[in-house]
Design an enzyme around this catalytic site. Structure first.
Site, PDB file in Angstrom:
ATOM      1  N   ASP A  99       5.457 -42.067   8.237  1.00  0.00           N
ATOM      2  CA  ASP A  99       4.953 -40.881   7.560  1.00  0.00           C
ATOM      3  C   ASP A  99       6.085 -40.315   6.700  1.00  0.00           C
ATOM      4  O   ASP A  99       7.264 -40.667   6.893  1.00  0.00           O
ATOM      5  CB  ASP A  99       4.484 -39.867   8.605  1.00  0.00           C
ATOM      6  N   ASP A 150       6.381 -36.482   5.091  1.00  0.00           N
ATOM      7  CA  ASP A 150       6.741 -35.084   5.346  1.00  0.00           C
ATOM      8  C   ASP A 150       6.785 -34.804   6.847  1.00  0.00           C
ATOM      9  O   ASP A 150       5.799 -34.986   7.561  1.00  0.00           O
ATOM     10  CB  ASP A 150       5.735 -34.159   4.666  1.00  0.00           C
TER      11      ASP A 150
END
Length: 395
Positions: A219, A221
């Site tokens: 991922d 953020d």
């Protein structure tokens, strides 16, 4: 004399079992995901094959239309047009001419079934080559179920933003054909038919099969860079100036890369569709991340959930696309993220899932295989060897 039929039947069944065992379920799932996206986008599927594969095309079209609700067609089902074009225009262009009249467009796709693959120099299925070249010109996807590794390989064209590692949306193989699809090597198009098709395809597959690669899907953020947290929910940095790489993240990615893992970022960026952020800003952030650490590829979903064609996490579309492009063994790969959506996407793709602890107020709706404090800790777990059995993990 009476033993021969039984021996042949046994040989046929054993060969079929060996071929089935050699197939990569992840790539089959990736093909299914791309076909589901095609259906949702309103695209058409054109199924092409020659000889025994032509018969399989007709069967496939029936199933795609009746069972999957995909608008599908096979030019070989229209014998009158096929023979007329062969008589008047030549065999090599029958499929391409048929596709032109059908107004093949970028949202459509070809599914090529071929035991031998195309080879213009040896005059093998040259009509398939012409059809694939037309699809490339018009930006249509190309999917392939083929039985040999040395079929047609047109020159790969890079698109803007593609550094040459296959990260652009425009490349995936029908034995190297630029298109937005994938191939499933080793599955003969005649797999339901005569045993010599099975044996020939399997022998070629054994000679040409390449080892699958392992990846760590990441991922963005909250995992690589610091998320902007408002009311207990994470948001992306609004601009490049607000980008802050988390401590230890760049070193963790470098260690994974050095160990031979592909490092692939998969990130939801719906603010682009909402008009809150531009693609240029997202691209600048991605360029800065790439400059800070070795990233193999970045897959981003710019749409809002429900309008994403199966790409918005927790849907696994971005992982499946990357697996198809890079030959990733999903069952031997990892998904690392700080939200339940990351865990859900990884689980749906068949990866080992690692959740990074956070203070978000949103509930964790999917159970991860492991929970760690940071990306650095996740890298430690991965590099220590295969994590413990999933059934023993808790969160």
């Amino acid at each position: 004399m009476t033993d021969a039929p039984s021996s042949h039947a046994r040989t046929f069944l054993d060969e079929a079992a060996r071929i089935a065992a050699a197939l990569d379920a992840g790539r089959i799932e990736a093909l299914a995901a791309r076909l589901a996206h095609l259906r949702q986008a309103g695209g058409r599927l054109f199924v092409l094959g020659v000889g025994g594969s032509a018969a399989n095309c007709g069967h496939a079209v029936n199933d795609f239309r009746k069972l999957c609700a995909i608008e599908a067609y096979a030019p070989t089902d229209n014998v009158a047009e096929l023979t007329a074009r062969t008589n008047d225009e030549g065999w090599d262009t029958v499929f391409a001419a048929w596709l032109r009249v059908s107004r093949l467009a970028a949202r459509d796709a070809l599914l090529v079934l071929s035991v031998g693959g195309g080879d213009r120099e040896r005059n093998v299925s040259a009509n398939l080559i012409a059809a694939i070249e037309l699809a490339r010109e018009r930006g249509a996807a190309v999917f392939g179920i083929v039985g040999r590794a040395d079929g047609y390989r047109p020159h790969r064209r890079r698109r803007r933003g593609d550094p040459g590692t296959g990260t652009g949306q425009g490349h995936a193989p029908f034995r190297g054909v630029p298109g937005r699809g994938l191939a499933l090597p080793g599955l003969a198009s005649g797999a339901a038919g005569p045993g010599h098709h099975l044996g020939r395809a399997h022998r070629r597959h054994r000679r040409a099969r390449r080892p699958m690669r392992r990846a760590v899907f990441l991922d963005r953020d909250g995992t690589i860079n610091r998320a902007i947290v408002r009311d207990g929910r994470p948001y992306p940095p609004p601009d490049l100036a607000a980008l802050e790489i988390l401590p230890g993240a760049a070193d963790a990615v470098r260690r994974l890369h050095t160990a031979g893992f592909l490092t692939v970022i998969v990130t939801n960026q719906p603010d682009v569709a909402r008009g809150l952020q531009s693609r240029a800003t997202v691209a600048a952030i991605h360029a800065a991340i790439r400059a800070a650490m070795p990233i193999t590829a970045i897959r981003a979903c710019y749409a809002e959930e429900g309008k994403d064609g199966g790409r918005y996490k927790p849907a696994p579309g971005m992982l499946l696309e990357a697996a198809a492009s890079f030959g990733i063994a999903l069952a031997d790969s990892f998904m690392v993220g700080d939200r339940w959506r990351d865990v859900g996407a990884g689980a749906a793709a068949g990866c080992f899932t690692i959740l990074i602890e956070s203070d978000y107020t949103e509930p964790v709706r999917c159970r991860p295989d492991a929970v760690v404090a940071s990306l650095a800790a996740a890298a430690d777990l991965i590099l220590a060897g295969r994590p413990p059995d999933r059934s023993a993990q808790g969160s």
